[in-house]
Structure formats: structure tokens, C-alpha cells
Design a protein around this motif. Structure first.
Motif, PDB file in Angstrom:
ATOM      1  N   ASP A 138       0.756  -1.246   0.023  1.00 45.96           N
ATOM      2  CA  ASP A 138       0.098   0.066  -0.086  1.00 45.96           C
ATOM      3  C   ASP A 138       0.866   1.206  -0.004  1.00 45.96           C
ATOM      4  O   ASP A 138       1.435   1.472   1.042  1.00 45.96           O
ATOM      5  N   GLY A 168      -2.129  -2.493  -4.474  1.00 46.07           N
ATOM      6  CA  GLY A 168      -3.337  -1.918  -4.273  1.00 46.07           C
ATOM      7  C   GLY A 168      -3.389  -0.666  -2.908  1.00 46.07           C
ATOM      8  O   GLY A 168      -2.295  -0.701  -2.365  1.00 46.07           O
ATOM      9  N   ASP A 169      -4.286  -0.001  -3.273  1.00 43.01           N
ATOM     10  CA  ASP A 169      -4.478   1.165  -2.292  1.00 43.01           C
ATOM     11  C   ASP A 169      -3.202   1.978  -2.579  1.00 43.01           C
ATOM     12  O   ASP A 169      -2.127   2.561  -1.619  1.00 43.01           O
ATOM     13  N   ILE A 199      -2.448  -3.518  -8.971  1.00 47.14           N
ATOM     14  CA  ILE A 199      -3.741  -4.330  -8.318  1.00 47.14           C
ATOM     15  C   ILE A 199      -4.535  -3.640  -7.633  1.00 47.14           C
ATOM     16  O   ILE A 199      -4.237  -2.501  -7.001  1.00 47.14           O
ATOM     17  N   GLU A 200      -5.729  -3.466  -7.791  1.00 49.75           N
ATOM     18  CA  GLU A 200      -6.695  -2.600  -7.342  1.00 49.75           C
ATOM     19  C   GLU A 200      -7.046  -2.788  -6.048  1.00 49.75           C
ATOM     20  O   GLU A 200      -6.890  -3.852  -5.617  1.00 49.75           O
ATOM     21  N   GLY A 201      -6.928  -1.893  -5.133  1.00 48.24           N
ATOM     22  CA  GLY A 201      -7.202  -1.870  -3.573  1.00 48.24           C
ATOM     23  C   GLY A 201      -8.415  -1.298  -3.389  1.00 48.24           C
ATOM     24  O   GLY A 201      -9.296  -0.549  -4.314  1.00 48.24           O
ATOM     25  N   GLU A 204      -9.034   2.349  -4.103  1.00 47.90           N
ATOM     26  CA  GLU A 204      -9.104   2.686  -5.527  1.00 47.90           C
ATOM     27  C   GLU A 204     -10.725   2.931  -5.578  1.00 47.90           C
ATOM     28  O   GLU A 204     -11.138   3.249  -6.925  1.00 47.90           O
ATOM     29  N   TYR A 218      -8.799   4.664 -11.719  1.00 47.10           N
ATOM     30  CA  TYR A 218      -7.789   3.464 -11.523  1.00 47.10           C
ATOM     31  C   TYR A 218      -7.812   2.786 -12.962  1.00 47.10           C
ATOM     32  O   TYR A 218      -6.662   2.762 -13.511  1.00 47.10           O
ATOM     33  N   GLN A 235      -9.385  -5.061 -13.568  1.00 49.97           N
ATOM     34  CA  GLN A 235      -9.703  -5.550 -12.249  1.00 49.97           C
ATOM     35  C   GLN A 235      -9.000  -6.615 -12.010  1.00 49.97           C
ATOM     36  O   GLN A 235      -8.546  -7.245 -10.841  1.00 49.97           O
ATOM     37  N   ASP A 250      -9.438  -9.650  -7.799  1.00 48.92           N
ATOM     38  CA  ASP A 250     -10.098  -8.409  -6.956  1.00 48.92           C
ATOM     39  C   ASP A 250     -10.581  -8.701  -5.841  1.00 48.92           C
ATOM     40  O   ASP A 250     -11.439  -9.550  -5.693  1.00 48.92           O
ATOM     41  N   GLN A 252     -12.466  -6.603  -3.744  1.00 45.59           N
ATOM     42  CA  GLN A 252     -13.257  -5.510  -3.406  1.00 45.59           C
ATOM     43  C   GLN A 252     -14.908  -5.760  -3.437  1.00 45.59           C
ATOM     44  O   GLN A 252     -15.843  -5.117  -3.832  1.00 45.59           O
ATOM     45  N   HIS A 288      -5.257  -7.863  -3.016  1.00 45.88           N
ATOM     46  CA  HIS A 288      -4.971  -6.719  -2.232  1.00 45.88           C
ATOM     47  C   HIS A 288      -5.400  -7.187  -0.718  1.00 45.88           C
ATOM     48  O   HIS A 288      -4.481  -6.988   0.240  1.00 45.88           O
TER      49      HIS A 288
END
Ligand SMILES: [Fe+2]
Length: 406
Positions: A138, A168-169, A199-201, A204, A218, A235, A250, A252, A288
Motif C-alpha cells: 500500500d 493496491g491502495d 492491483i486494485e485496492g 481505488e 484507476y 480488475q 479483485d 473488493q 489486495h
């Protein structure tokens, strides 16, 4: 009155000059390419995505490139899209270069005939080569110079690394373009020279009002491989580098429930097929959020219950996660308990300035560092017989090192 005449004459002369010599209009308005970056592709031996940003312009944008040892310059026009942000509209230009020669260094620059960037280098991967990659946990910050310091420290200590991962983040608020610009500034020592695999956190997936939303900015900023799960390109995606296969997931489900319900379940058919079909020796997962309950650390969370049986079935070597801003490495686990030849789970820490004082060690972790004193990064070294991970503080003091041999 004389002053008005003077202004009028200057205005007429300027317009007349541009009308008479239209190329000067471009010279005046051609925007400077900013934040030139390389982005990972599914196959780094023969392709590489290059992206950059400009102010709004009608001027076509190009990439010029050639192998270092060649005199023949290739020129291709980029695909241009509007980059809508809270600071106004910009343009994002991007193109995936294909049919590149493996294990070759190229020179490239981007922009228009009136305003090109500096020349940079990009290097394609060799087939089944040894490689090293930097992994940044992060990077969200209140002061992004901290992120920049981690980047500078890492690339100074490991100048031959071939690509980098951000777990991510990347930023604290994914809808804030000010923060993205600060993040891009911090990553400048890397972005034009080696590709990023982001990597999407969960951060995002926040709006400016801190409500859950799609990670639109993102996904606009990173022109990622489109080979992921159905309806989740970018993603989720996968890529090869050397003798390793990387899968990006992903985590999230909570944030994206209103937009993409059953997010975890939607990834399972693709994840299963992706791991079943790769022929690479090393299998690495990047996600993440971690897969164990927090702080009730003995149990698998919903992500773990969904994904770990698949990791076990296809013998994933290492799963890297982030989110809790502390470093920890488990013993090899199978079905979530210690077993020889199982999967090692690494919580990667933090590369920005956000700490998490309540982080707790997991029962099966052999090392744990709450990372309160300074940020950290990881170095991944892979060859045909050994996968090695080294975790280092921002000042490069080593926190942990371990190897898998097979
Ligand atoms: Fe997070």
C-alpha cells in the motif's frame, strides 16, 4: 487610446502570423507529454504498453521506437481517450507495442512532432529468463514524498529490476486526481523505464465523498491486460514473466457490491481455467486483501474460503496480499493449515506513510513486523530452480528473506 492601438496591432500580428504559418499554432499549443509509463502486458517477451497524459489537444500523439542496435525508427499513432478527473479533463494516450523482439532493449519517446518526451529505454523479457521484480505494498499517503522515497531507495538498491508491482491502495482516495498526480510523481524513477503491474485496492473504489464506487480512474490510468474474468477486465488479469505466471484478483466484494454483485464468485471460473492452463513453473497470486480473518486470525475469511481450494488444487507457490500495512509470512499452508509443499502467504506491509497499529500476527506466521517504524518493499527473484523473496525496510535493512526450491 494609444495603448488600445498597441494591443490591437500585437493581436493582429499574432493571429496573422499563425494564419500565415499554421505550424506555429502547433508549436504554441502542442502539449508536453506527462507521466510517461510502461504497463505490463500478458506476454512481456514481445509486447509492452506505453501510456502518457497531455492537456486537451487535437494534435495526434505518437510513439517512436527502435531497437538500440537498429537505425530504423518505427512510428505508431497512439489511441487517445478523455481522462475525466475532478481537476478537469485531460487526454490519456496509450498503445500496446507488439511483435517486439524478446530479450531486447529499445529506445522510445512519445508525443507529437512539436513536443516529444525525452528518450527512454524499454527491455523485453527473455523467454524463461531469470528476473527480479520490486513489490510495493500500500502506497497511500498523506505525504506522497514518503512513497517517492521508498521508490528511490528500492531502485537505487536494485537497479536491474525488470518490473514492479503495486499491491493496491496506490492512493488514499481513488477519485482524487491530485493524489494520483502525487503518486505518479513519486513513481517517476520507475514508470518510464520498467513496466508496472498494479492491483486494485479498496481505496481505488472510493468516491470523493468516501462512498463506494467503481475504480474508474484507476482503470483509466492503467491500460491493463484485458484477459481477466468475464466483465472484470483490468480488475483481474494475468501475465507471464520469465518462468513465472502471475494472477491478479479483485478483493473488493464489499465496495463493488452495488455495481458488480458476487464479485468473488465471478472470478472463480476464470481463476480456475487460468491456473489450469498455464505451463509456467512458478505460480504467483496477487490480491489486495488477505485470505485470513482479521483480527480473528485462525480462520479463513470469505476470500480464503473461495480462493484457497483453487490455490491448493493448482499448487500456487506464493500469494502476496496487502491492506493491513504490516509484514508477515506464513509457513507453507495447504487447506489453510501447515503442510510441506503448500502455499506461502505473505502480507507485504506498506510503502507509504499509513500505519495500522492494530495489525496482529497470524498463527501460522513465522515472521511478523507491524512496520510502524518505516515503510518497506519486497524483492522477488525467480529462476528455473529458485523463487526468492526479500523484504526490506525503506532504508534497505532486511526484514525477511526466504526461498522455495523445486
Ligand atoms: Fe486496503
Amino acid at each position: 487610446m494609444k495603448k488600445w492601438y498597441f494591443v490591437l496591432i500585437i493581436l493582429c500580428l499574432s493571429l496573422g502570423t499563425i494564419y500565415a504559418f499554421p505550424f506555429l499554432e502547433n508549436a504554441i499549443t502542442a502539449p508536453t507529454p506527462k507521466y510517461v509509463r510502461q504497463v505490463i502486458t500478458a506476454d512481456s517477451t514481445s509486447s509492452r504498453t506505453i501510456s502518457w497524459q497531455t492537456d486537451l489537444t487535437d494534435t495526434p500523439q505518437f510513439i517512436e521506437y527502435k531497437p538500440l542496435n537498429s537505425e530504423t525508427l518505427i512510428k505508431k499513432q497512439a489511441i487517445t481517450k478523455i481522462l475525466a478527473t475532478d481537476l478537469g479533463d485531460f487526454q490519456l494516450h496509450s498503445l500496446t507495442l507488439t511483435e517486439l523482439i524478446p530479450n531486447t532493449t529499445y529506445r522510445y519517446r512519445v508525443g507529437s512532432d512539436d513536443a516529444y518526451s525525452d528518450w527512454y529505454t524499454l527491455s523485453t523479457a527473455a523467454k524463461e529468463s531469470n528476473f527480479s521484480a520490486l513489490i510495493f505494498p500500500d502506497s497511500q499517503c498523506s505525504d506522497y514524498t514518503v512513497w517517492g522515497d521508498t521508490v528511490t531507495s528500492a531502485i537505487t538498491a536494485h537497479p536491474t529490476t525488470q518490473f514492479f508491482i503495486n499491491m493496491g491502495d496506490l492512493v488514499d482516495n481513488g477519485a482524487s486526481f491530485y493524489q494520483w498526480q502525487a503518486w505518479l510523481e513519486g513513481a517517476k524513477p520507475l514508470l518510464p523505464l520498467i513496466p508496472i503491474a498494479p492491483i486494485e485496492g479498496n481505496h481505488e473504489a472510493y468516491s470523493l465523498e468516501w462512498e463506494f464506487t467503481l475504480p474508474t480512474l484507476y482503470l483509466s490510468l492503467f491500460d491493463l491486460p484485458q484477459n481477466g474474468a468475464k466483465d472484470l477486465p483490468g480488475q483481474t488479469y494475468s501475465f507471464d514473466y520469465g518462468d513465472a505466471h502471475f494472477v491478479v484478483l479483485d478483493s473488493q466484494e464489499k465496495e463493488l457490491d452495488a455495481y458488480q454483485p458476487n464479485l468473488t464468485a465471478k472470478q472463480i471460473p476464470w481463476l480456475t481455467q487460468d491456473l489450469a492452463t498455464t505451463t509456467k513453473k512458478w505460480k504467483i497470486v496477487l490480491i489486495h486483501r488477505g485470505l485470513f480473518s482479521h483480527p480473528d486470525t485462525a480462520n479463513l475469511n470469505d476470500l480464503g474460503k473461495a480462493f484457497i481450494p483453487i490455490f491448493d488444487q493448482y499448487h500456487v507457490d506464493v500469494v502476496f496480499s496487502a491492506h493491513i500495512h504490516s509484514y508477515g509470512r506464513t509457513r507453507p499452508l495447504y487447506h489453510g493449515v501447515p503442510a510441506a509443499n503448500g502455499t506461502v502467504y505473505i502480507s507485504t506491509g506498506r510503502s507509504g506513510d499509513k500505519t495500522w497499529e492494530s495489525s496482529l500476527a497470524k498463527p501460522y506466521e513465522v515472521i511478523f513486523d507491524r512496520a510502524l517504524d518505516q515503510p518497506n518493499y519486497l524483492v522477488l527473484n525467480v529462476n528455473s530452480t529458485t523463487l526468492k523473496v526479500t523484504a526490506q525496510k525503506q532504508d534497505s535493512i532486511i526484514i525477511d528473506t526466504f526461498e522455495i526450491k523445486k
